[in-house]
Design a protein around this motif. Structure first.
Motif, PDB file in Angstrom:
ATOM      1  N   LYS A 289      84.486  39.880  50.665  1.00  0.00           N
ATOM      2  CA  LYS A 289      85.533  40.570  50.095  1.00  0.00           C
ATOM      3  C   LYS A 289      86.764  39.874  51.057  1.00  0.00           C
ATOM      4  CE  LYS A 289      85.305  44.717  49.095  1.00  0.00           C
ATOM      5  NZ  LYS A 289      85.220  44.676  47.713  1.00  0.00           N
ATOM      6  N   ILE A 290      87.574  39.232  50.660  1.00  0.00           N
ATOM      7  CA  ILE A 290      88.549  38.586  51.366  1.00  0.00           C
ATOM      8  C   ILE A 290      89.980  39.264  50.914  1.00  0.00           C
ATOM      9  CG2 ILE A 290      89.843  36.469  51.815  1.00  0.00           C
ATOM     10  CD1 ILE A 290      87.118  35.131  51.124  1.00  0.00           C
ATOM     11  N   ASP A 299      86.826  39.006  45.481  1.00  0.00           N
ATOM     12  CA  ASP A 299      85.549  39.563  45.716  1.00  0.00           C
ATOM     13  C   ASP A 299      84.690  38.124  45.512  1.00  0.00           C
ATOM     14  OD1 ASP A 299      85.208  42.634  46.514  1.00  0.00           O
ATOM     15  OD2 ASP A 299      86.890  42.266  45.052  1.00  0.00           O
ATOM     16  N   LEU A 300      83.749  37.655  46.190  1.00  0.00           N
ATOM     17  CA  LEU A 300      82.908  36.618  45.912  1.00  0.00           C
ATOM     18  C   LEU A 300      81.566  36.857  45.924  1.00  0.00           C
ATOM     19  CD1 LEU A 300      84.870  33.800  47.924  1.00  0.00           C
ATOM     20  CD2 LEU A 300      85.088  34.260  45.571  1.00  0.00           C
ATOM     21  N   THR A 301      80.763  36.506  45.299  1.00  0.00           N
ATOM     22  CA  THR A 301      79.284  36.502  45.494  1.00  0.00           C
ATOM     23  C   THR A 301      78.477  35.357  45.077  1.00  0.00           C
ATOM     24  OG1 THR A 301      77.192  38.145  44.517  1.00  0.00           O
ATOM     25  CG2 THR A 301      78.943  37.447  43.145  1.00  0.00           C
ATOM     26  N   ILE A 302      77.490  34.897  46.064  1.00  0.00           N
ATOM     27  CA  ILE A 302      76.704  33.779  45.750  1.00  0.00           C
ATOM     28  C   ILE A 302      75.185  34.204  45.758  1.00  0.00           C
ATOM     29  CG2 ILE A 302      75.782  31.703  47.169  1.00  0.00           C
ATOM     30  CD1 ILE A 302      78.533  31.695  48.554  1.00  0.00           C
ATOM     31  N   ASN A 303      74.579  33.849  44.752  1.00  0.00           N
ATOM     32  CA  ASN A 303      73.335  34.179  44.372  1.00  0.00           C
ATOM     33  C   ASN A 303      73.168  35.804  44.528  1.00  0.00           C
ATOM     34  OD1 ASN A 303      70.649  33.653  43.704  1.00  0.00           O
ATOM     35  ND2 ASN A 303      69.770  33.741  45.807  1.00  0.00           N
ATOM     36  N   PRO A 304      74.059  36.324  43.728  1.00  0.00           N
ATOM     37  CA  PRO A 304      73.880  37.880  43.939  1.00  0.00           C
ATOM     38  C   PRO A 304      72.550  38.546  43.443  1.00  0.00           C
ATOM     39  CG  PRO A 304      74.965  37.301  41.722  1.00  0.00           C
ATOM     40  CD  PRO A 304      74.731  35.960  42.420  1.00  0.00           C
ATOM     41  N   ARG A 328      75.985  49.855  36.553  1.00  0.00           N
ATOM     42  CA  ARG A 328      75.635  50.311  37.995  1.00  0.00           C
ATOM     43  C   ARG A 328      75.743  49.285  39.097  1.00  0.00           C
ATOM     44  NH1 ARG A 328      72.273  55.063  36.528  1.00  0.00           N
ATOM     45  NH2 ARG A 328      71.923  55.106  34.333  1.00  0.00           N
ATOM     46  N   ARG A 329      75.908  48.299  38.720  1.00  0.00           N
ATOM     47  CA  ARG A 329      75.867  47.035  39.638  1.00  0.00           C
ATOM     48  C   ARG A 329      77.170  47.087  40.575  1.00  0.00           C
ATOM     49  NH1 ARG A 329      74.753  42.536  35.451  1.00  0.00           N
ATOM     50  NH2 ARG A 329      76.233  43.647  34.352  1.00  0.00           N
ATOM     51  N   PRO A 330      77.219  46.864  41.843  1.00  0.00           N
ATOM     52  CA  PRO A 330      78.284  47.102  42.714  1.00  0.00           C
ATOM     53  C   PRO A 330      79.374  46.019  42.328  1.00  0.00           C
ATOM     54  CG  PRO A 330      76.084  47.494  44.051  1.00  0.00           C
ATOM     55  CD  PRO A 330      75.810  46.820  42.656  1.00  0.00           C
ATOM     56  N   PHE A 331      78.966  44.842  42.209  1.00  0.00           N
ATOM     57  CA  PHE A 331      80.100  43.870  42.032  1.00  0.00           C
ATOM     58  C   PHE A 331      80.829  44.212  40.890  1.00  0.00           C
ATOM     59  CE2 PHE A 331      81.669  39.993  40.032  1.00  0.00           C
ATOM     60  CZ  PHE A 331      82.474  39.500  41.274  1.00  0.00           C
ATOM     61  N   PHE A 332      80.695  44.672  39.760  1.00  0.00           N
ATOM     62  CA  PHE A 332      81.127  44.905  38.520  1.00  0.00           C
ATOM     63  C   PHE A 332      81.823  46.467  38.453  1.00  0.00           C
ATOM     64  CE2 PHE A 332      78.105  41.901  37.015  1.00  0.00           C
ATOM     65  CZ  PHE A 332      79.003  40.901  36.605  1.00  0.00           C
ATOM     66  N   VAL A 333      81.099  47.348  39.466  1.00  0.00           N
ATOM     67  CA  VAL A 333      81.817  48.582  39.492  1.00  0.00           C
ATOM     68  C   VAL A 333      82.958  48.777  40.281  1.00  0.00           C
ATOM     69  CG1 VAL A 333      80.996  50.721  40.086  1.00  0.00           C
ATOM     70  CG2 VAL A 333      79.327  49.639  38.950  1.00  0.00           C
ATOM     71  N   THR A 379      70.100  34.603  34.969  1.00  0.00           N
ATOM     72  CA  THR A 379      70.597  34.406  36.331  1.00  0.00           C
ATOM     73  C   THR A 379      72.223  34.161  36.319  1.00  0.00           C
ATOM     74  OG1 THR A 379      68.564  33.365  36.852  1.00  0.00           O
ATOM     75  CG2 THR A 379      70.291  32.839  38.415  1.00  0.00           C
ATOM     76  N   ILE A 380      72.689  34.787  37.279  1.00  0.00           N
ATOM     77  CA  ILE A 380      74.152  34.785  37.500  1.00  0.00           C
ATOM     78  C   ILE A 380      74.334  33.750  38.785  1.00  0.00           C
ATOM     79  CG2 ILE A 380      76.384  36.137  38.126  1.00  0.00           C
ATOM     80  CD1 ILE A 380      75.094  38.532  36.958  1.00  0.00           C
ATOM     81  N   LEU A 381      74.858  32.602  38.577  1.00  0.00           N
ATOM     82  CA  LEU A 381      74.904  31.698  39.586  1.00  0.00           C
ATOM     83  C   LEU A 381      75.788  32.121  40.546  1.00  0.00           C
ATOM     84  CD1 LEU A 381      74.744  28.329  37.365  1.00  0.00           C
ATOM     85  CD2 LEU A 381      72.992  29.181  38.767  1.00  0.00           C
ATOM     86  N   GLY A 382      77.043  32.525  40.182  1.00  0.00           N
ATOM     87  CA  GLY A 382      78.207  33.127  40.758  1.00  0.00           C
ATOM     88  C   GLY A 382      79.086  33.912  40.200  1.00  0.00           C
ATOM     89  N   ALA A 383      79.716  34.574  40.821  1.00  0.00           N
ATOM     90  CA  ALA A 383      81.096  35.403  40.318  1.00  0.00           C
ATOM     91  C   ALA A 383      81.992  35.427  41.392  1.00  0.00           C
ATOM     92  CB  ALA A 383      80.344  36.707  39.691  1.00  0.00           C
ATOM     93  N   ALA A 384      83.362  35.667  40.838  1.00  0.00           N
ATOM     94  CA  ALA A 384      84.489  36.070  41.574  1.00  0.00           C
ATOM     95  C   ALA A 384      85.484  36.856  40.921  1.00  0.00           C
ATOM     96  CB  ALA A 384      85.028  34.627  41.938  1.00  0.00           C
ATOM     97  N   LYS A 385      85.940  37.738  41.562  1.00  0.00           N
ATOM     98  CA  LYS A 385      86.920  38.864  41.185  1.00  0.00           C
ATOM     99  C   LYS A 385      88.072  38.784  42.222  1.00  0.00           C
ATOM    100  CE  LYS A 385      85.455  42.901  41.359  1.00  0.00           C
ATOM    101  NZ  LYS A 385      84.632  44.199  41.108  1.00  0.00           N
TER     102      LYS A 385
END
Length: 890
Positions: A289-290, A299-304, A328-333, A379-385
């Motif tokens: 979280k930057i 928000d970034l996630t690598i191999n979440p 229920r997944r924290p990154f999306f919530v 598989t989610i390779l990566g996600a950024a928000k």
């Protein structure tokens, strides 16, 4: 002697007109009688900077010199149950700050300190006595940050949006809390990092402020800034926090690596190389979280790791529609309120995050003797928000995610091959809103894109691209007494002829309906474009009466299900709602809310499909029991979907009654019970559901609860299948008797506020038996018996060996068509045992044991007697998991 359908229709329309006239008269009367209230004075608290004073030591005892810099503020006023009266016990607080933190001191007086209730719970449990501070650091009158301090030391934190209509407990900031009980009552100290809040860079800040206390023994709420029961919202009514001078926005930088180790065991399947009895997996990744600015966060996630501690509830849908499950997944919530775009009513939304990482949509063609292994999720390779809200009133959110291609493994114990079942897919969602008119209005927009990298013809039936866009607005006037809001959306999907033909035939659209004059399947199309939207206007505050009405539409070609959620297109709806709420306790009641609702729906072919009325009331008694009742009447029910491409079908008039009762939730033993009953005219269908439950708290650290539910669903016109009699289509229905039994069991044990053990288990059995098979003859007839023709014993026979019904419709001795036996029994058991330890603030260790079984049961078995044999008697699948996270706050 039955009256004619025309006479009945005229009678229903006459009743409907009378009800509408009555509602309009009531609305006119209440509008004229409503008195403009004098605005409540805003309270102001002025804090001070800890320049040469040591910051307070957070121990809950309020004996630090830092607290002498500022004055106490108190004079709390009761809000519930008796608004604008003195509370049973008074409360006061102080606030100081430095360049990194806000510090709060709370003094909660109690004449009987030994009776203070110190109930333990998991974070955000809100049990027992507590004090809560709400901070609108954006000062936007709509959003805020909430920090709750339980007397037992349990923390609660929520992000407030929609002016208090939405409280998101998934937000988990890092902050420090300590409490203490003494001879005057109890005290609390809290230390909140400024990095966990969002605010601008003005030299002098003005924030919205509210402090609320729960006095548990009287189930009473008192507040620092008075907010009336008929106020237009929550955040817009806050007092003010001043004195924040030269504080620097803190650019948040958090890094949270994690590691997961998992062992999965299950019954070994002879000959299946993919079911050898156990699997192991070790995984690791990183969330970050930057703070790009203090307002906006990346928000970034690598191999979440998007594993879920809580399982989805068991459900079965005989109507064929998809089932909506909560994210229920924290990154999306986190910050999901920014991306939310409910454009009509219900659960329809342009963004449904569970599409990302969904189960693969394809399934390979296999030969005899081949075994298949398909991944549970993509598989989610990566996600950024990138999301947040600026001081100028801009709410901004951009989400980008890339999911990998997924393959099914196929093995015949000699050769192994792979088949693509999900393509690499890119998801993009962009959302923006702008506040203006002194935060009384906003306008916003949203755009989403789904692009699939389809390779060859393996997944040609999937849409290649999907785009949606929308505009929304809201305007409040007369001190937020009245409002108007609306939105409009547009969608376009494209792909191969096969994919778009498939889309046209899906249950959401059903362009193949035989009696539709406005849609038809075009197998040469490669795209679809649709629209939808809503316009709503109403009164939201002042006095006992509230009302609103809206008009919405979903065009036939509207399609959102690549990254959104749309249950059904081709719908035009009008709703009017009138509510009455008491503002003061009355007799045996703390509060009573009553609601009247009227609804009509049409399709784009001009068909009037539904009319319904409902009257409901719920009451909170002075003994803190809750009781509610609802009566619903549906004089007109037509559906375009039940025959799944067949003609429009009519259901008989329906009357629904529901009743619920809950005892005092503060007691050590709590009971809940409910009854829901639906009855169609002429006994053509019915649905009855009984639910009850008990929760027992023998000690403050332990709660045990069980909530069983039993339902009986019957219909003499349950859709089964469709076939052909020569060149003539046949729509087959039957008399169904469906029984469903489930029971959720929970055990919560709290060693301390940071160490908890939770168990959840739910057995679920649903069994359906069919008889009296029939075919549709006159789908819109007034009497249900005229809509169908039941097969006699000479027309239908059953072969127990093949489990197939044979139909000789014309009684010529030859089988005209067959029907597979639709009887079913679906069984499922899911349970989770979770130990959660927050060993330092923001860093956690989870030990998880999940157990479950899912499969088909025996439709002939008795529902209750088969509970043990069909669920507990099966060999379960077990998952043992250890997950550790460490949160670096830089």
């Amino acid at each position: 002697m039955q009256s004619s359908p025309n006479c009945k229709t005229q009678t229903v329309l006459s009743r409907a007109k009378k009800i509408k006239v009555l509602v309009l008269l009531v609305l006119s009367f209440t509008s004229v009688r409503a008195q403009e209230k004098k605005p409540i004075e805003k309270r102001v608290y002025t804090t001070k900077f800890l320049k040469d004073t040591t910051a307070p030591d957070i121990d809950g005892k309020l004996n630090d010199d830092a607290w002498n810099l500022v004055e106490w503020t108190g004079d709390f006023i009761e809000r519930e149950p008796d608004e604008n009266t003195p509370p049973t016990e008074q409360t006061k607080f102080k606030i100081v700050y430095d360049q990194k933190y806000l510090y709060f001191a709370f003094r909660c007086y109690d004449k009987d300190p030994k009776s203070i209730v110190k109930r333990l719970s998991r974070r955000d449990g809100f049990e027992g006595d507590w004090i809560e501070v709400n901070i609108d650091s954006y000062n936007d009158k709509r959003t805020g940050f909430s920090f709750t301090s339980s007397v037992s030391g349990v923390k609660g934190d929520e992000f407030i949006s929609e002016n208090g209509n939405n409280w998101d407990g998934s937000w988990n900031p890092i902050w420090i809390l300590k409490t203490h009980i003494d001879e005057e009552g109890w005290t609390a100290e809290a230390k909140i990092p400024l990095s966990q809040l969002k605010f601008g860079n003005d030299k002098e800040q003005v924030w919205g402020l509210q402090v609320q206390r729960r006095f548990f023994r009287a189930e009473e709420r008192s507040v620092w800034q008075r907010i009336t029961q008929d106020a237009p919202g929550w955040v817009s009514e806050f007092g003010e926090l001043r004195g924040l001078v030269n504080i620097e926005p803190q650019k948040q930088l958090e890094i949270q690596p994690f590691a997961v180790s998992q062992l999965k065991t299950y019954p070994k399947e002879a000959g299946n190389p993919f079911r050898d009895g156990n699997d192991t997996k070790i995984n690791g990744g990183l969330d970050a979280k930057i703070g790009i600015t203090n307002d906006l966060t990346l928000d970034l996630t690598i191999n979440p790791d998007f594993g879920q501690v809580d399982a989805d509830p068991a459900a079965i849908a005989l109507d064929g529609f998809q089932i909506f499950f909560q994210e229920r997944r924290p990154f999306f919530v986190e910050n999901k309120n920014i991306f939310n775009y409910q454009f009509a009513d219900g659960q329809d939304n342009l963004f449904y995050s569970r599409r990302i990482g969904r189960r693969p949509q394809g399934y390979p063609n296999t030969s005899s003797g081949e075994y298949v292994d398909i991944p549970d999720n993509t598989t989610i390779l990566g996600a950024a928000k990138f999301s947040g809200k600026t001081k100028n009133g801009w709410s901004i959110g951009i989400l980008e995610s890339l999911t990998d291609k997924e393959f099914a493994k196929i093995d015949d114990n000699t050769n192994q091959r792979e088949v693509l079942v999900e393509p690499m897919t890119n998801y993009l969602v962009a959302r923006a809103q702008k506040d203006f008119n002194n935060r009384n209005s906003y306008i916003g927009g949203i755009f989403s894109a789904t692009n699939r990298n389809l390779e060859g013809n393996q997944l040609n039936y999937l849409r290649k691209a999907a785009y949606t866009a929308g505009l929304d607005f809201m305007h409040n006037w007369k001190n937020r007494k009245y409002y108007v809001s609306g939105n409009i959306v547009a969608s376009q999907v494209s792909g191969s002829k096969e994919a778009i033909t498939r889309t046209q035939r899906e249950l959401t659209h059903l362009f193949q309906r035989v009696d539709a004059g406005h849609v038809s399947v075009n197998e040469n199309r490669t795209s679809l474009t649709g629209t939808g939207g809503k316009l709503e206007i109403g009164k939201s505050s002042v006095g006992n009466w509230r009302y609103f009405g809206f008009f919405s539409w979903r065009s036939p070609e509207l399609e959102l299900n690549d990254i959104g959620f749309l249950r059904q297109a081709d719908d035009i709806k009008q709703i009017g709602i009138l509510t009455h709420q008491t503002l003061k306790p009355r007799g045996a009641f703390r509060r009573i809310n009553t609601r009247f609702e009227q609804m009509t729906t049409y399709d784009f072919d001009g068909n009037h499909n539904r009319t319904q009325y409902s009257l409901s009331s719920n009451a909170n008694l002075k003994n803190n029991w809750f009781v509610s009742y609802q009566l619903e009447y549906k004089p007109r029910i037509f559906t375009n979907t039940v025959l799944q491409g067949g003609p429009r079908f009519r259901y008989s008039e329906e009357v629904i009654n529901s009743f619920n009762l809950s005892t005092d939730s503060r007691k050590k033993i709590r009971f809940d019970s409910g009854l829901f009953s639906s009855q169609g005219k002429d006994n053509s269908f019915s649905y009855t559901e009984f639910n009850t439950g008990i929760a027992y708290r023998p000690i403050n650290a332990l709660t045990v609860s069980m909530y069983p539910t039993y339902s009986i669903s019957k219909s003499k016109t349950q859709y089964v299948t469709q076939t052909n009699f020569g060149s003539t289509p046949r729509y087959i229905m039957a008399d169904i008797d469906q029984r469903t039994l489930s029971a959720s069991v929970r055990v919560d044990f709290n060693v301390n506020p940071n160490l908890t053990i939770q168990y959840y288990g739910e057995p679920f059995i649903s069994r359906g038996r069919y008889k009296d098979f029939n075919r549709v003859t006159n789908p819109t007839a007034d009497y249900f018996g005229d809509r169908i023709e039941v097969f006699n014993s000479g027309q239908i026979s059953f072969d127990t060996t093949s489990d197939i019904y044979s139909v000789d419709e014309d009684l010529n001795g030859a089988t005209d068509y067959t029907i597979a036996n639709p009887n079913f029994a679906y069984v499922q058991f899911r349970s989770n045992l979770v130990l959660r330890w927050e060993y330092i603030p923001g860093s956690e260790i989870f030990l998880v044991w999940s157990q479950g079984t899912t499969g088909l049961g025996n439709p002939k078995a008795d529902l209750f007697n088969s509970l043990d044999a069909q669920i507990l008697g099966r060999k379960p699948e077990n998952i043992f998991l250890i997950k550790a996270t460490y949160r670096f706050l830089l």
